[in-house]
Design an enzyme around this catalytic site. Structure first.
Site, PDB file in Angstrom:
ATOM      1  NE  ARG A   1      -2.940  -6.310   6.515  1.00 20.34           N
ATOM      2  CZ  ARG A   1      -4.008  -6.989   6.040  1.00 20.34           C
ATOM      3  NH1 ARG A   1      -4.530  -7.949   6.778  1.00 20.34           N
ATOM      4  NH2 ARG A   1      -4.501  -6.679   4.866  1.00 20.34           N
TER       5      ARG A   1
ATOM      6  CG  ASN B   1      -3.848  -2.734   6.537  1.00 22.06           C
ATOM      7  OD1 ASN B   1      -3.590  -2.302   5.409  1.00 22.06           O
ATOM      8  ND2 ASN B   1      -4.901  -3.506   6.786  1.00 22.06           N
TER       9      ASN B   1
ATOM     10  CE  LYS C   1      -4.081  -2.118   2.073  1.00 23.79           C
ATOM     11  NZ  LYS C   1      -5.088  -2.033   3.167  1.00 23.79           N
TER      12      LYS C   1
ATOM     13  CG  HIS D   1      -5.155  -6.081  -0.709  1.00 24.59           C
ATOM     14  ND1 HIS D   1      -6.425  -6.039  -0.183  1.00 24.59           N
ATOM     15  CD2 HIS D   1      -5.222  -6.893  -1.807  1.00 24.59           C
ATOM     16  CE1 HIS D   1      -7.236  -6.772  -0.923  1.00 24.59           C
ATOM     17  NE2 HIS D   1      -6.531  -7.298  -1.919  1.00 24.59           N
TER      18      HIS D   1
END
Length: 322
Positions: A218, A228, A122, A231
């Site tokens: 995470r 976090n 992310k 994905h």
């Protein structure tokens, strides 16, 4: 010098100083890898050959051609047999290795084929420079990176990607965040890939991950539920949907298990490969390995029995570069 030809044979009267004129018969032979030459008889050139001698020569030439043709047939059969045995041995060894691996695997690893799943780094984790550690985790957990690319989501595309969350109060916040900066997308391959990747990344909430799975991605790199770090598709079906959305041209067909792979090979590939390897062994097109591969690739292209037709003609050929 006078010459008489018959089929693949050549009869020649050769003059040599001090000896009677001699008649030779020569036939080119692939199996012998050189011309086969047979001395027939001395010929008295001053009187010429009699009709009986001519008949004897013709008979000798005919016999030699017949024997050479028989030898060539046996040679071609041997070459085809060698090609069949070579292909079969390679396929059988691959299947034996795969079956041995499956026999030694734990029960949960005994699945019909390798799955694919989608992983995203992310924006927050990519910007923070965690890509190298996340790649290392992929390799350490036995994933194969099938495809990867850096992607910039638009708000609309992010909404499509997270359509299963559209009734959540934080949906718009999530799509704005995911479209705020580039992400790095990976298609990962492994047995039960979606489940394995979700274990590697840990629970959605980084605080929960630090308690329950402190070595997960995470737990190590996540800041909060929104940011976090990574994905992961929650199951194989969702993974196929997400991969198709981000990489529409990627082929998602599952890998065949060994018995099905052997059936497919025998039905659709074996005959053409044997013919091609036999042609390659006969032609011996080049001494350089890359040129041999190029020759074989062109042969397979021209002799592919499943090449599509367009307007009654073979499909446009793919140009094989030098």
């Amino acid at each position: 010098m006078a010459e008489e030809e018959s089929a693949a044979a050549t009869a020649a009267i050769v003059e040599e100083e001090g000896v009677p004129t001699r008649l030779w018969v020569s036939v080119n032979s692939l199996s012998q890898k050189k011309p086969v030459t047979l001395f027939v008889e001395d010929v008295d050139k001053t009187r010429g050959a009699t009709s009986g001698e001519n008949a004897a020569v013709a008979s000798t030439v005919s016999d030699l051609v017949t024997e050479t043709i028989k030898a060539e047939i046996l040679y071609q059969q041997d070459q085809a047999k060698v090609a069949v045995e070579s292909v079969d041995s390679v396929v059988d060894e691959a299947i034996r290795t795969e079956l041995q691996h499956k026999a030694q695997a734990t029960t949960h690893d005994k699945v019909p084929y390798t799955e694919l799943t989608l992983a995203l780094i992310k924006p927050d984790a990519l910007k923070a420079g965690y890509e190298r550690e996340i790649r290392y985790t992929m390799q350490a957990h036995g994933f194969v990176i099938v495809h990867e690319s850096q992607i910039q989501f638009t708000n609309v595309r992010a909404a499509l990607f997270y359509d299963h969350h559209q009734d959540k109060p934080w949906f718009e916040k999530l799509t704005r965040y995911m479209s705020s900066a580039p992400v790095h997308a990976f298609v990962l391959g492994k047995v039960r890939a979606a489940r394995s990747w979700n274990v590697a990344i840990g629970p959605t909430d980084p605080e929960q991950a630090r308690k329950e799975s402190p070595l997960s991605l995470r737990a190590r790199f996540g800041k909060d539920i929104l940011r976090n770090a990574v994905h992961g598709s929650f199951n194989a079906a969702r993974a196929r949907h997400e991969i198709k959305l981000l990489f529409p041209n990627l082929i998602l067909d599952p890998l065949l298990d060994p018995p099905k792979a052997r059936f497919y090979f025998d039905k659709f590939l074996k005959k053409t490969l044997i013919e091609g390897l036999t042609a390659l062994a006969t032609a011996k097109p080049h001494s350089e390995p890359l040129q041999v591969i190029r020759w074989f690739a062109q042969w397979l292209q021209h002799h592919n029995p499943y090449r599509p037709f367009v307007d009654g003609k073979k499909h446009v050929e793919v140009v094989i570069p030098d």
